[in-house]
Design a protein around this motif. Structure first.
Motif, short mmCIF file in Angstrom:
data_model
loop_
_atom_site.label_atom_id
_atom_site.label_comp_id
_atom_site.label_asym_id
_atom_site.label_seq_id
_atom_site.Cartn_x
_atom_site.Cartn_y
_atom_site.Cartn_z
N LEU A 75 0.83 -1.21 0.00
CA LEU A 75 0.00 0.00 0.00
C LEU A 75 0.87 1.25 0.00
N ALA A 76 1.92 1.23 0.78
CA ALA A 76 2.81 2.39 0.88
C ALA A 76 3.51 2.68 -0.44
N GLN A 77 3.71 1.64 -1.25
CA GLN A 77 4.37 1.81 -2.55
C GLN A 77 3.38 1.90 -3.71
N HIS A 78 2.10 1.99 -3.39
CA HIS A 78 1.05 2.14 -4.40
C HIS A 78 1.06 0.99 -5.42
N LYS A 79 1.32 -0.21 -4.93
CA LYS A 79 1.28 -1.39 -5.80
C LYS A 79 -0.17 -1.87 -5.92
N PRO A 80 -0.57 -2.41 -7.05
CA PRO A 80 -1.94 -2.92 -7.20
C PRO A 80 -2.17 -4.19 -6.39
N ILE A 81 -3.35 -4.25 -5.75
CA ILE A 81 -3.73 -5.39 -4.93
C ILE A 81 -5.19 -5.73 -5.20
N PHE A 82 -5.47 -7.02 -5.37
CA PHE A 82 -6.85 -7.49 -5.44
C PHE A 82 -7.06 -8.55 -4.37
N GLY A 83 -8.14 -8.40 -3.60
CA GLY A 83 -8.45 -9.38 -2.57
C GLY A 83 -9.85 -9.91 -2.73
N ALA A 84 -10.01 -11.23 -2.58
CA ALA A 84 -11.32 -11.88 -2.64
C ALA A 84 -11.63 -12.50 -1.29
N CYS A 85 -12.78 -12.18 -0.72
CA CYS A 85 -13.29 -12.78 0.51
C CYS A 85 -12.29 -12.55 1.66
N PHE A 86 -11.62 -13.59 2.16
CA PHE A 86 -10.61 -13.40 3.19
C PHE A 86 -9.57 -12.37 2.76
N GLY A 87 -9.22 -12.36 1.47
CA GLY A 87 -8.24 -11.40 0.97
C GLY A 87 -8.69 -9.97 1.12
N ALA A 88 -9.96 -9.70 0.81
CA ALA A 88 -10.49 -8.34 0.98
C ALA A 88 -10.53 -7.96 2.45
N GLN A 89 -10.88 -8.92 3.30
CA GLN A 89 -10.90 -8.66 4.73
C GLN A 89 -9.50 -8.33 5.25
N GLN A 90 -8.50 -9.01 4.70
CA GLN A 90 -7.12 -8.74 5.11
C GLN A 90 -6.70 -7.32 4.73
N ILE A 91 -7.10 -6.88 3.55
CA ILE A 91 -6.77 -5.50 3.14
C ILE A 91 -7.41 -4.50 4.10
N ALA A 92 -8.70 -4.69 4.38
CA ALA A 92 -9.39 -3.77 5.29
C ALA A 92 -8.74 -3.77 6.67
N LYS A 93 -8.39 -4.94 7.15
CA LYS A 93 -7.77 -5.04 8.48
C LYS A 93 -6.38 -4.38 8.47
N ALA A 94 -5.65 -4.53 7.37
CA ALA A 94 -4.33 -3.89 7.27
C ALA A 94 -4.45 -2.37 7.31
N LEU A 95 -5.58 -1.86 6.84
CA LEU A 95 -5.83 -0.41 6.86
C LEU A 95 -6.37 0.07 8.20
N GLY A 96 -6.59 -0.87 9.12
CA GLY A 96 -7.04 -0.49 10.45
C GLY A 96 -8.53 -0.60 10.69
#
Length: 224
Positions: A75-96
């Motif tokens: 996220l800090a390096q503005h790299k593209p990320i796609f998350g599905a289900c658990f993956g999307a939850q991990q992104i949200a959790k990483a953002l606090g």
């Protein structure tokens, strides 16, 4: 382009994401952090794909925290990320943001409704595969991308390089069968969609879902 895929359970693979990567002539590397404890490095990641799994981001497992550390660095390096289900939850959790029980357990096929038109080529209503009973809190810095009849927080888009979906567009027919037969007990209890594993398989994958998945990946990678 190097596409790094984090796969968390044997029956939830990349599906049409792999087809998209092959069309891009990308180098695909699949990691299994729960089994082998290994994750890619930031400097060798051009696109990170975080797939689903039966675990929760709230589980106190070292590899889950290490995965979120990787997400934060990307996220800090503005790299593209796609998350599905658990993956999307991990992104949200990483953002606090929180991951909690959803208002309803959704397992099977149900419509999702587009809430934001940032990504070109997405119809207003689509039929997606749901396989979850938790949901993410939509990050305040992101926009709500999809909602369903039972659970509003179904997808978010952050900037021009991050998309998280609570459901699945990526399965193709063989992936659908693999998911359903190996986790056939999951739809049977407290499922608000009232679909059995055999009914989920019989429904089949809508033809448009592959192109929708391609459109999302094209969008988050085009400026990166």
């Amino acid at each position: 382009m190097r596409v790094n895929i984090l796969q968390h359970t044997p029956n939830e693979g990349p599906g049409s994401i792999k087809s998209w990567a092959d069309e891009q002539e990308a180098d695909v590397y699949v990691y299994h952090p729960e089994v082998f404890g290994k994750l890619p490095k930031v400097n060798e990641t051009d696109l990170l794909i975080i797939l689903g799994g039966p675990m929760s981001p709230n589980d106190a497992l070292p590899w889950i925290n290490q995965e979120r550390k990787l997400i934060k660095e990307l996220l800090a390096q503005h790299k593209p990320i796609f998350g599905a289900c658990f993956g999307a939850q991990q992104i949200a959790k990483a953002l606090g943001y929180k991951v909690s029980d959803a208002p309803a357990k959704e397992v099977g096929w149900a419509p999702v409704y587009l809430q934001d038109k940032t990504i070109p080529g997405l119809p207003d209503k689509m039929t997606a595969l749901h396989w979850h009973e938790q949901m993410f809190e939509v990050p305040k810095e992101a926009k709500l991308l999809f909602a369903s009849d039972l659970v509003r927080n179904q997808g978010f888009i952050l900037g021009n390089n991050i998309v998280g979906l609570q459901f699945h567009f990526e399965p193709e027919e063989d992936n659908l069968r693999e998911i359903a037969i190996n986790d056939s007990e999951y739809p049977e209890e407290n499922n608000a969609l009232h679909q059995s594993a055999s009914e989920i398989i019989a429904h089949g994958v809508p033809e448009e879902n592959k192109q929708i998945m391609f459109n999302i990946l094209n969008y988050i990678t085009k400026n990166n």
